[in-house]
Design a protein around this motif. Structure first.
Motif, PDB file in Angstrom:
ATOM      1  N   VAL A  73      59.586   5.519   8.228  1.00 14.05           N
ATOM      2  CA  VAL A  73      60.241   6.800   7.944  1.00 14.05           C
ATOM      3  C   VAL A  73      61.252   7.090   9.053  1.00 14.05           C
ATOM      4  O   VAL A  73      60.898   7.581  10.117  1.00 14.05           O
ATOM      5  CB  VAL A  73      59.226   7.956   7.835  1.00 14.05           C
ATOM      6  CG1 VAL A  73      59.925   9.224   7.350  1.00 14.05           C
ATOM      7  CG2 VAL A  73      58.081   7.603   6.922  1.00 14.05           C
ATOM      8  N   ALA A  74      62.512   6.781   8.789  1.00  9.26           N
ATOM      9  CA  ALA A  74      63.575   7.033   9.760  1.00  9.26           C
ATOM     10  C   ALA A  74      63.928   8.520   9.769  1.00  9.26           C
ATOM     11  O   ALA A  74      63.674   9.241   8.798  1.00  9.26           O
ATOM     12  CB  ALA A  74      64.818   6.206   9.406  1.00  9.26           C
ATOM     13  N   GLU A  75      64.523   8.981  10.851  1.00 10.11           N
ATOM     14  CA  GLU A  75      64.962  10.374  10.971  1.00 10.11           C
ATOM     15  C   GLU A  75      65.886  10.731   9.811  1.00 10.11           C
ATOM     16  O   GLU A  75      66.821  10.005   9.489  1.00 10.11           O
ATOM     17  CB  GLU A  75      65.691  10.571  12.298  1.00 10.11           C
ATOM     18  CG  GLU A  75      66.129  11.992  12.565  1.00 10.11           C
ATOM     19  CD  GLU A  75      64.968  12.956  12.806  1.00 10.11           C
ATOM     20  OE1 GLU A  75      65.143  14.133  12.463  1.00 10.11           O
ATOM     21  OE2 GLU A  75      63.913  12.552  13.336  1.00 10.11           O
ATOM     22  N   GLY A  76      65.586  11.854   9.144  1.00 11.24           N
ATOM     23  CA  GLY A  76      66.414  12.323   8.046  1.00 11.24           C
ATOM     24  C   GLY A  76      66.242  11.564   6.748  1.00 11.24           C
ATOM     25  O   GLY A  76      67.006  11.761   5.807  1.00 11.24           O
ATOM     26  N   LYS A  77      65.225  10.712   6.668  1.00 11.53           N
ATOM     27  CA  LYS A  77      65.007   9.897   5.467  1.00 11.53           C
ATOM     28  C   LYS A  77      63.710  10.298   4.769  1.00 11.53           C
ATOM     29  O   LYS A  77      62.838  10.939   5.342  1.00 11.53           O
ATOM     30  CB  LYS A  77      64.953   8.407   5.825  1.00 11.53           C
ATOM     31  CG  LYS A  77      66.219   7.892   6.452  1.00 11.53           C
ATOM     32  CD  LYS A  77      67.381   7.967   5.499  1.00 11.53           C
ATOM     33  CE  LYS A  77      68.647   7.432   6.135  1.00 11.53           C
ATOM     34  NZ  LYS A  77      69.825   7.643   5.336  1.00 11.53           N
ATOM     35  N   LEU A  78      63.597   9.852   3.524  1.00 12.03           N
ATOM     36  CA  LEU A  78      62.434  10.132   2.683  1.00 12.03           C
ATOM     37  C   LEU A  78      61.716   8.835   2.329  1.00 12.03           C
ATOM     38  O   LEU A  78      62.355   7.797   2.184  1.00 12.03           O
ATOM     39  CB  LEU A  78      62.884  10.810   1.387  1.00 12.03           C
ATOM     40  CG  LEU A  78      63.674  12.100   1.555  1.00 12.03           C
ATOM     41  CD1 LEU A  78      64.308  12.509   0.233  1.00 12.03           C
ATOM     42  CD2 LEU A  78      62.768  13.203   2.072  1.00 12.03           C
ATOM     43  N   LEU A  79      60.407   8.908   2.180  1.00  8.04           N
ATOM     44  CA  LEU A  79      59.622   7.752   1.761  1.00  8.04           C
ATOM     45  C   LEU A  79      58.648   8.192   0.672  1.00  8.04           C
ATOM     46  O   LEU A  79      57.710   8.943   0.941  1.00  8.04           O
ATOM     47  CB  LEU A  79      58.841   7.157   2.941  1.00  8.04           C
ATOM     48  CG  LEU A  79      57.953   5.962   2.606  1.00  8.04           C
ATOM     49  CD1 LEU A  79      58.783   4.751   2.173  1.00  8.04           C
ATOM     50  CD2 LEU A  79      57.058   5.607   3.783  1.00  8.04           C
ATOM     51  N   PRO A  80      58.883   7.762  -0.593  1.00 11.10           N
ATOM     52  CA  PRO A  80      57.945   8.109  -1.666  1.00 11.10           C
ATOM     53  C   PRO A  80      56.726   7.200  -1.629  1.00 11.10           C
ATOM     54  O   PRO A  80      56.836   6.012  -1.340  1.00 11.10           O
ATOM     55  CB  PRO A  80      58.767   7.880  -2.928  1.00 11.10           C
ATOM     56  CG  PRO A  80      59.770   6.842  -2.556  1.00 11.10           C
ATOM     57  CD  PRO A  80      60.048   7.032  -1.088  1.00 11.10           C
ATOM     58  N   LEU A  81      55.566   7.777  -1.939  1.00  9.48           N
ATOM     59  CA  LEU A  81      54.304   7.039  -1.943  1.00  9.48           C
ATOM     60  C   LEU A  81      53.437   7.513  -3.103  1.00  9.48           C
ATOM     61  O   LEU A  81      53.607   8.632  -3.590  1.00  9.48           O
ATOM     62  CB  LEU A  81      53.514   7.324  -0.652  1.00  9.48           C
ATOM     63  CG  LEU A  81      54.174   7.047   0.690  1.00  9.48           C
ATOM     64  CD1 LEU A  81      53.359   7.696   1.793  1.00  9.48           C
ATOM     65  CD2 LEU A  81      54.265   5.557   0.905  1.00  9.48           C
ATOM     66  N   VAL A  82      52.503   6.673  -3.479  1.00 10.61           N
ATOM     67  CA  VAL A  82      51.426   7.092  -4.372  1.00 10.61           C
ATOM     68  C   VAL A  82      50.138   6.921  -3.567  1.00 10.61           C
ATOM     69  O   VAL A  82      49.812   5.818  -3.130  1.00 10.61           O
ATOM     70  CB  VAL A  82      51.376   6.260  -5.668  1.00 10.61           C
ATOM     71  CG1 VAL A  82      50.203   6.704  -6.538  1.00 10.61           C
ATOM     72  CG2 VAL A  82      52.687   6.368  -6.432  1.00 10.61           C
ATOM     73  N   VAL A  83      49.438   8.030  -3.342  1.00  7.63           N
ATOM     74  CA  VAL A  83      48.210   8.009  -2.553  1.00  7.63           C
ATOM     75  C   VAL A  83      47.087   8.563  -3.421  1.00  7.63           C
ATOM     76  O   VAL A  83      47.124   9.729  -3.817  1.00  7.63           O
ATOM     77  CB  VAL A  83      48.363   8.848  -1.265  1.00  7.63           C
ATOM     78  CG1 VAL A  83      47.075   8.810  -0.459  1.00  7.63           C
ATOM     79  CG2 VAL A  83      49.540   8.369  -0.435  1.00  7.63           C
TER      80      VAL A  83
END
Length: 106
Positions: free
Chosen positions: A13-23
């Motif tokens: 997860v970089a600064e200013g970025k988004l990371l979608p996940l399924v948890v």
């Protein structure tokens, strides 16, 4: 960290970025703002637009469908048409790993 689930690595997860996940079947999005990592539901509360496809500017994420905005730190609605805040999740970072806590199932 028995109530927390490892979901990613800090470097994912970089600064200013988004990371979608399924948890555990839940659509969750991670965002990094000012060095902190935040976790929130990945569905807009208006009509379930995919927030991970929207833009993150500062602490505000914008839904790509109807431009509703939310604060990634708190989940609070910043601009409609959404009226309901996003669900947010507690985040812990330890040894380079990101952990989140999901609410107990009812």
């Amino acid at each position: 960290m028995e109530d927390f689930i490892q979901v990613a690595q800090e470097e994912d997860v970089a600064e200013g970025k988004l990371l979608p996940l399924v948890v555990e079947g839940e659509l969750i999005c991670l965002a990094r703002y000012e060095g902190q990592i935040y976790a929130f539901t990945d569905n807009c509360t208006h009509i379930s637009g995919p927030l991970n496809e929207g833009g993150l500017e500062g602490c505000a994420i914008t839904c790509p469908w109807h431009r509703a905005q939310f604060d990634v730190r708190t989940g609070k609605v910043l601009r409609g048409p959404a009226r309901q805040d996003l669900m947010t999740y507690p985040v812990k970072v330890a040894n380079g790993s990101i952990y989140i806590s999901l609410p107990p199932e009812e």
